[in-house]
Design a protein around this motif. Sequence first.
Motif, PDB file in Angstrom:
ATOM      1  N   LEU A 155       0.802  -1.092   0.124  1.00 10.79           N
ATOM      2  CA  LEU A 155      -0.048   0.058  -0.003  1.00 10.79           C
ATOM      3  C   LEU A 155       0.888   1.171   0.089  1.00 10.79           C
ATOM      4  O   LEU A 155       0.510   2.236  -0.780  1.00 10.79           O
ATOM      5  CB  LEU A 155      -0.783  -0.163   1.242  1.00 10.79           C
ATOM      6  CG  LEU A 155      -1.935  -1.030   1.227  1.00 10.79           C
ATOM      7  CD1 LEU A 155      -2.724  -1.285   2.495  1.00 10.79           C
ATOM      8  CD2 LEU A 155      -2.887  -0.860   0.045  1.00 10.79           C
ATOM      9  N   GLU A 156       1.841   1.147   0.804  1.00 11.49           N
ATOM     10  CA  GLU A 156       2.878   2.443   1.054  1.00 11.49           C
ATOM     11  C   GLU A 156       3.516   2.615  -0.506  1.00 11.49           C
ATOM     12  O   GLU A 156       3.703   3.624  -1.005  1.00 11.49           O
ATOM     13  CB  GLU A 156       3.843   2.406   1.979  1.00 11.49           C
ATOM     14  CG  GLU A 156       3.199   2.420   3.537  1.00 11.49           C
ATOM     15  CD  GLU A 156       3.882   2.041   4.393  1.00 11.49           C
ATOM     16  OE1 GLU A 156       5.339   1.673   4.130  1.00 11.49           O
ATOM     17  OE2 GLU A 156       3.789   2.135   5.655  1.00 11.49           O
ATOM     18  N   ALA A 157       3.865   1.519  -1.119  1.00 12.04           N
ATOM     19  CA  ALA A 157       4.691   1.650  -2.490  1.00 12.04           C
ATOM     20  C   ALA A 157       3.560   2.105  -3.654  1.00 12.04           C
ATOM     21  O   ALA A 157       3.837   3.087  -4.478  1.00 12.04           O
ATOM     22  CB  ALA A 157       5.165   0.312  -2.982  1.00 12.04           C
ATOM     23  N   ALA A 158       2.305   1.616  -3.338  1.00  5.70           N
ATOM     24  CA  ALA A 158       1.094   2.212  -4.363  1.00  5.70           C
ATOM     25  C   ALA A 158       1.332   3.438  -4.362  1.00  5.70           C
ATOM     26  O   ALA A 158       1.027   4.223  -5.078  1.00  5.70           O
ATOM     27  CB  ALA A 158      -0.015   1.213  -4.361  1.00  5.70           C
ATOM     28  N   ALA A 159       1.122   4.160  -3.008  1.00  2.00           N
ATOM     29  CA  ALA A 159       0.573   5.486  -2.861  1.00  2.00           C
ATOM     30  C   ALA A 159       1.995   6.322  -3.114  1.00  2.00           C
ATOM     31  O   ALA A 159       1.740   7.382  -3.781  1.00  2.00           O
ATOM     32  CB  ALA A 159       0.713   5.806  -1.482  1.00  2.00           C
ATOM     33  N   LYS A 160       3.218   5.816  -3.113  1.00  2.00           N
ATOM     34  CA  LYS A 160       4.199   6.618  -3.753  1.00  2.00           C
ATOM     35  C   LYS A 160       4.520   6.599  -5.093  1.00  2.00           C
ATOM     36  O   LYS A 160       4.606   7.781  -5.709  1.00  2.00           O
ATOM     37  CB  LYS A 160       5.704   6.071  -3.018  1.00  2.00           C
ATOM     38  CG  LYS A 160       5.798   6.326  -1.456  1.00  2.00           C
ATOM     39  CD  LYS A 160       7.150   5.692  -0.977  1.00  2.00           C
ATOM     40  CE  LYS A 160       7.348   6.091   0.406  1.00  2.00           C
ATOM     41  NZ  LYS A 160       8.536   5.414   0.797  1.00  2.00           N
ATOM     42  N   ASP A 161       4.309   5.407  -5.713  1.00  2.00           N
ATOM     43  CA  ASP A 161       4.432   5.385  -6.979  1.00  2.00           C
ATOM     44  C   ASP A 161       3.320   5.992  -7.956  1.00  2.00           C
ATOM     45  O   ASP A 161       3.496   6.559  -9.047  1.00  2.00           O
ATOM     46  CB  ASP A 161       4.618   3.606  -7.454  1.00  2.00           C
ATOM     47  CG  ASP A 161       4.933   3.485  -8.845  1.00  2.00           C
ATOM     48  OD1 ASP A 161       5.061   4.372  -9.652  1.00  2.00           O
ATOM     49  OD2 ASP A 161       4.869   2.455  -9.233  1.00  2.00           O
ATOM     50  N   GLY A 162       1.938   5.659  -7.491  1.00  2.00           N
ATOM     51  CA  GLY A 162       0.811   6.243  -8.118  1.00  2.00           C
ATOM     52  C   GLY A 162       0.501   5.487  -9.445  1.00  2.00           C
ATOM     53  O   GLY A 162      -0.705   5.976 -10.061  1.00  2.00           O
ATOM     54  N   THR A 163       1.268   4.528  -9.820  1.00  3.61           N
ATOM     55  CA  THR A 163       0.759   3.839 -11.093  1.00  3.61           C
ATOM     56  C   THR A 163      -0.384   2.714 -10.874  1.00  3.61           C
ATOM     57  O   THR A 163      -0.960   2.388 -11.599  1.00  3.61           O
ATOM     58  CB  THR A 163       2.003   2.953 -11.443  1.00  3.61           C
ATOM     59  OG1 THR A 163       2.559   1.942 -10.726  1.00  3.61           O
ATOM     60  CG2 THR A 163       2.959   4.154 -11.953  1.00  3.61           C
ATOM     61  N   VAL A 164      -0.232   2.236  -9.351  1.00  2.00           N
ATOM     62  CA  VAL A 164      -1.422   1.206  -9.047  1.00  2.00           C
ATOM     63  C   VAL A 164      -2.649   2.034  -8.640  1.00  2.00           C
ATOM     64  O   VAL A 164      -2.601   2.607  -7.593  1.00  2.00           O
ATOM     65  CB  VAL A 164      -1.036   0.222  -7.973  1.00  2.00           C
ATOM     66  CG1 VAL A 164      -1.875  -0.719  -7.677  1.00  2.00           C
ATOM     67  CG2 VAL A 164       0.227  -0.636  -8.522  1.00  2.00           C
TER      68      VAL A 164
END
Length: 176
Positions: free
Chosen positions: A86-95
């Motif tokens: 969830l944290e990676a998705a929030a940073k990346d914004g691609t998911v």
Amino acid sequence: MIEDNEKLTPEEIAAAEQPVETPEADPLAEKDAEIAELKDRLLRAVAESENVRRRLEREKADAVAYAVTGFARDLLGVADNLRRALEAAAKDGTVQGPLLSGVEITEKELLKVFEKHGIARIESVGQKLDPNRHQAMLEVAQDGAEAGTIVAELQTGYVLKDRLLRPAMVSVAKAG
């Protein structure tokens, strides 16, 4: 019989005043002593069996309450990975969209199951370092933070009821 008391010593007078034990009195004293000993042994045996019963009840309650400890420890990694995703998705914004909401729902469901079974997160940030619940990994200079206060959580810690499952790995403010 001795007629002149002046010729006797005080020990002889005391011995003469002692009652003569009859053969019937001695067995009664022995039986009374044996009864007292048996009564003491019986009371000790009853107390010991009661202590064993209480200990077994306590051990059974602990076994029931903490039976899921190993399984719970294994699931902590799953909870960590869901949080990282969830944290990676929030940073990346691609998911975005359904995949992201599916991961969020899965994490919420896992945390709800944890709560149902008495597994709770250890709140760390802003708290004083407790060596029984926290593992200090870093010591950093932090403006406005008192020395020994947790300023960041590197890995979440968990407890099962009142027992520590995993300590929280934290960063602590340094003095000065």
